[in-house]
Motif scaffolding. Structure first.
Motif, PDB file in Angstrom:
ATOM      1  N   LEU A 231      52.234  44.385  58.671  1.00  0.00           N
ATOM      2  CA  LEU A 231      52.483  43.018  59.134  1.00  0.00           C
ATOM      3  C   LEU A 231      51.146  42.331  59.376  1.00  0.00           C
ATOM      4  CD1 LEU A 231      55.418  43.867  61.581  1.00  0.00           C
ATOM      5  CD2 LEU A 231      55.600  42.682  59.376  1.00  0.00           C
ATOM      6  N   ASP A 232      51.168  41.019  59.449  1.00  0.00           N
ATOM      7  CA  ASP A 232      49.910  40.282  59.598  1.00  0.00           C
ATOM      8  C   ASP A 232      50.038  39.328  60.784  1.00  0.00           C
ATOM      9  OD1 ASP A 232      47.798  38.481  59.439  1.00  0.00           O
ATOM     10  OD2 ASP A 232      47.745  38.543  57.239  1.00  0.00           O
TER      11      ASP A 232
ATOM     12  N   ASP B 246      53.103  40.525  64.312  1.00  0.00           N
ATOM     13  CA  ASP B 246      52.998  41.958  63.992  1.00  0.00           C
ATOM     14  C   ASP B 246      53.681  42.826  65.039  1.00  0.00           C
ATOM     15  OD1 ASP B 246      51.158  41.407  65.922  1.00  0.00           O
ATOM     16  OD2 ASP B 246      49.481  42.458  64.964  1.00  0.00           O
TER      17      ASP B 246
END
Ligand SMILES: Cc1cc2nc3c(=O)[nH]c(=O)nc-3n(C[C@H](O)[C@H](O)[C@H](O)COP(=O)(O)OP(=O)(O)OC[C@H]3O[C@@H](n4cnc5c(N)ncnc54)[C@H](O)[C@@H]3O)c2cc1C
Length: 288
Positions: free
Chosen positions: A19-20, A165
């Motif tokens: 995830l970012d 995230d």
């Protein structure tokens, strides 16, 4: 549709790493039912989808902790699994009852508990039920785990307090001995339509008196919200028409109901007064 990456991590750590925090176009996928609609409508254009289905472990299953009188429901648990769980039916019958007007079998077979909460659409049927039951959400991210009341996940219309995230891992739902619960989906068109308002109520009742309660309004506001002023009117009161009228007035006064395609704010305030009274009365008359 523009191309995007679809990844299937095998561990929670790997999933969080994919995830970012800075890019909302990178998202986790639970059942994909809400994401697919948003992608088809081009409201959401993914960069990368992180599919959670291979994670299992802490994210799946329904665990009944009789000693602690609570359920831990993994974020990947499908609505169908909730609907058909004998333990849930025995201890939280409001959940399978809510499923009877929630979407359809195909959606319930794949939609997940975690994706449903994270979607944060104020019209969804289960979030107000979880809130009325006093559920808590277990969340994990790069900084570790945290637990928050389900109400604190919702920041507004389709908005949550979760970081990009962070992942919902599970839901903890207490079972309060002697409490009863109900959810009323008030639709202004077809029965299976999105609600104009949803009312979830959990309460302890002794004779004609509501000794304690958690009352929640959804759909008519930007997020499911406890009606604390109405609760204060009802708590400890012997229920009669005058008390229900005062509770309805308090509920209307403490909320900013919005006008939308399902009705004007005025109309929905009227619905709230009427259905709040009916909801309390039906709960008093029911055994569960
Ligand atoms: C035809 C149809 C009818 C419907 N009718 C109803 C209805 O009557 N009542 C009702 O309440 N709902 C209804 N829904 C909505 C349905 O409840 C939601 O689409 C569903 O709950 C979303 O769950 P999901 O697992 O598919 O989420 P997804 O589509 O996978 O994800 C939704 C959002 O949550 C995020 N997400 C997913 N899992 C996690 C996680 N573990 N942690 C953090 N973020 C996560 C995703 O990134 C995305 O932003 C309907 C949907 C459809 C398609």
């Amino acid at each position: 549709m523009a191309s995007f990456d679809l990844v299937e991590p095998r561990s929670l750590e790997e999933a969080i790493g994919l995830l970012d925090p800075e890019d909302p176009a990178v998202r986790p996928v639970g059942g994909g039912t809400a994401l697919m609609l948003m992608m088809k409508a081009q409201i959401y254009k993914p960069q990368r989808l992180v599919c959670l289905r291979r994670l299992g472990g802490r994210l799946s299953g329904i665990a009944w902790d009789a000693a602690g009188s609570r359920f831990r429901i993994g974020a990947l648990t499908t609505f169908a699994a909730l609907e058909h769980s004998p333990e849930i039916a025995a201890h939280l019958p409001v959940v399978p009852r809510t499923m009877t007007t929630l979407a359809n079998v195909r959606v319930r077979n794949v939609a997940t508990v975690g994706g449903n909460i994270a979607h944060a659409d104020p019209h969804l049927d289960l979030p107000p039920v979880w809130l009325s039951l006093g559920a808590r959400v277990l969340v994990i991210g790069p900084a570790g785990e945290r637990t928050l009341d389900v109400a604190d996940v919702f920041a507004g219309y389709y908005e949550t307090t979760l970081a990009n995230d962070e992942l919902i891992v599970a839901l903890d739902v207490p079972v309060r001995p002697g409490w009863r619960s109900t959810y009323v989906k008030v639709t202004t068109r077809a029965q299976h339509d999105w609600p104009a308002l949803g009312i979830a109520l959990s309460a302890a009742v002794s004779g004609r008196v509501v000794t304690d309660l958690r009352l929640v309004l959804s759909a008519a506001l930007d997020k499911p919200t406890r009606l604390v002023a109405a609760e204060a009117v009802l708590r400890g009161a012997e229920i009669d028409d005058a008390v229900l009228r005062r509770a309805g007035d308090a509920a209307v006064a403490e909320t900013e109901i919005v006008t939308d395609s399902r009705g004007s704010a005025d109309y929905k305030q009227h619905l709230l007064r009427v259905h709040l009274g009916r909801t309390v009365r039906s709960l008093m008359e029911s055994g569960t």
